[in-house]
Design a protein around this motif. Sequence first.
Motif, PDB file in Angstrom:
ATOM      1  N   TYR A   1      44.238  -5.969 -46.358  1.00 55.43           N
ATOM      2  CA  TYR A   1      43.710  -7.203 -45.780  1.00 55.43           C
ATOM      3  C   TYR A   1      42.988  -6.981 -44.446  1.00 55.43           C
ATOM      4  O   TYR A   1      42.259  -7.865 -43.975  1.00 55.43           O
ATOM      5  CB  TYR A   1      44.832  -8.246 -45.624  1.00 55.43           C
TER       6      TYR A   1
ATOM      7  N   ASP B   1      41.032  -4.258 -44.184  1.00 56.93           N
ATOM      8  CA  ASP B   1      40.063  -3.246 -44.601  1.00 56.93           C
ATOM      9  C   ASP B   1      38.679  -3.487 -44.002  1.00 56.93           C
ATOM     10  O   ASP B   1      37.920  -2.547 -43.780  1.00 56.93           O
ATOM     11  CB  ASP B   1      39.973  -3.216 -46.132  1.00 56.93           C
ATOM     12  N   SER B   2      38.348  -4.750 -43.718  1.00 57.30           N
ATOM     13  CA  SER B   2      37.001  -5.064 -43.233  1.00 57.30           C
ATOM     14  C   SER B   2      36.663  -4.373 -41.915  1.00 57.30           C
ATOM     15  O   SER B   2      35.485  -4.170 -41.603  1.00 57.30           O
ATOM     16  CB  SER B   2      36.831  -6.575 -43.060  1.00 57.30           C
TER      17      SER B   2
ATOM     18  N   GLY C   1      34.016  -1.650 -41.342  1.00 59.10           N
ATOM     19  CA  GLY C   1      32.606  -1.962 -41.077  1.00 59.10           C
ATOM     20  C   GLY C   1      32.155  -1.578 -39.684  1.00 59.10           C
ATOM     21  O   GLY C   1      30.960  -1.412 -39.435  1.00 59.10           O
TER      22      GLY C   1
ATOM     23  N   ASP D   1      40.745  -8.541 -50.863  1.00 58.39           N
ATOM     24  CA  ASP D   1      41.470  -7.688 -49.922  1.00 58.39           C
ATOM     25  C   ASP D   1      42.782  -8.342 -49.490  1.00 58.39           C
ATOM     26  O   ASP D   1      43.826  -7.684 -49.400  1.00 58.39           O
ATOM     27  CB  ASP D   1      40.616  -7.411 -48.680  1.00 58.39           C
TER      28      ASP D   1
ATOM     29  N   HIS E   1      38.961 -11.444 -38.816  1.00 62.52           N
ATOM     30  CA  HIS E   1      38.243 -10.325 -39.428  1.00 62.52           C
ATOM     31  C   HIS E   1      37.874 -10.610 -40.879  1.00 62.52           C
ATOM     32  O   HIS E   1      37.062  -9.894 -41.471  1.00 62.52           O
ATOM     33  CB  HIS E   1      39.086  -9.049 -39.352  1.00 62.52           C
ATOM     34  N   VAL E   2      38.449 -11.668 -41.454  1.00 58.38           N
ATOM     35  CA  VAL E   2      38.113 -12.135 -42.803  1.00 58.38           C
ATOM     36  C   VAL E   2      37.338 -13.450 -42.721  1.00 58.38           C
ATOM     37  O   VAL E   2      36.310 -13.634 -43.369  1.00 58.38           O
ATOM     38  CB  VAL E   2      39.389 -12.328 -43.657  1.00 58.38           C
TER      39      VAL E   2
ATOM     40  N   LYS F   1      34.067 -12.746 -40.234  1.00 58.81           N
ATOM     41  CA  LYS F   1      34.012 -11.284 -40.256  1.00 58.81           C
ATOM     42  C   LYS F   1      32.926 -10.716 -39.349  1.00 58.81           C
ATOM     43  O   LYS F   1      33.205  -9.856 -38.503  1.00 58.81           O
ATOM     44  CB  LYS F   1      33.805 -10.805 -41.694  1.00 58.81           C
ATOM     45  N   GLU F   2      31.698 -11.149 -39.514  1.00 56.85           N
ATOM     46  CA  GLU F   2      30.602 -10.548 -38.742  1.00 56.85           C
ATOM     47  C   GLU F   2      30.808 -10.751 -37.248  1.00 56.85           C
ATOM     48  O   GLU F   2      30.608  -9.822 -36.451  1.00 56.85           O
ATOM     49  CB  GLU F   2      29.260 -11.122 -39.193  1.00 56.85           C
TER      50      GLU F   2
ATOM     51  N   LEU G   1      33.868  -8.491 -36.020  1.00 54.84           N
ATOM     52  CA  LEU G   1      33.538  -7.067 -35.933  1.00 54.84           C
ATOM     53  C   LEU G   1      32.570  -6.794 -34.787  1.00 54.84           C
ATOM     54  O   LEU G   1      32.680  -5.761 -34.112  1.00 54.84           O
ATOM     55  CB  LEU G   1      32.955  -6.568 -37.257  1.00 54.84           C
TER      56      LEU G   1
END
Length: 300
Positions: A46, A48-49, A52, A197, A281-282, A285-286, A289
């Motif tokens: 979960y 995993d993103s 990036g 995820d 982060h889900v 996300k963008e 990160l």
Amino acid sequence: MSAVASMEGRMPFRGYETWYRVTGDLGSGPLPLVVAHGGPGCTHDYVDSFKGISVLDGRAVIHYDQLGNGKSTHLPEKGPDFWTVDLFLAELDALLAHLGIAGRYAFLGQSWGGMLGAEHAVRRPAGLKALIVANSPANMHTWVSEANRLRRDLPADVQETLLRHEAAGTLTDPEYITASRVFYDRHVCRVTPWPDDVARTFAAMDQDNTVYRNMNGPTEFHVIGTMKDWTIEDRLHLVEAPTLLISGAHDEATPEVVRPYRERVPNCAWTLFPESSHMPHVEEKEACLAVVSQFLKTHD
């Protein structure tokens, strides 16, 4: 985003094995970032993103499944005396040494992972150059108090179902699990249906909840495990590494939950994501990160 090379491995640890994956090149210039999942008892899936970030700035990103979880050795026969903060701190130290990065690295911990990161940071390891605490409590009593405050805003029938099963001790009843999911959809991950995820992590916990059950308890708001009295509030002034704190506006880690990090860590910046709960982060996300990447770049 273009693909980045990755490699997986297994580290021997106290007679067991810890699975890890490195995305990117450990020999490159930027600080390698170690990412620790939450729970205790979740898996790396979960979070995993965060790999990036390797694409964004050429940084090696290391994920690992903590002992007892995911692709690491499972130990369902072990009880609460085995699953301790010190165990997971030792595992982290072993991983840093195994990868040859103990002298220079950044650490990102999400939820329980951030609690672990704080425990790591107050020991002032010389190689820790940057710390990200994501959606983490500093005191489990505050966490439970705030979770129950949020719970009081759930529909009356949901609250009644939760209370009835908690009183009866029937916490694995499908009705209780369904009612709990109402809280999770509001305050853990607001993306519906849950992305693959996230779903993989929860499916893995359904199969083996040994660590979560022993250290936390049956749900996010019913904490009866060995961590129920945990706090790091009075030690946060010892953190030397520059720190980024992140949380979501709808997070079970409410502003009150994360306040000790903001107020007591000497060099701490806070970013609140307006459309997120426990997983920016889900959910964003963008943006998430980008914030983490920019913070790390200032400390490379």
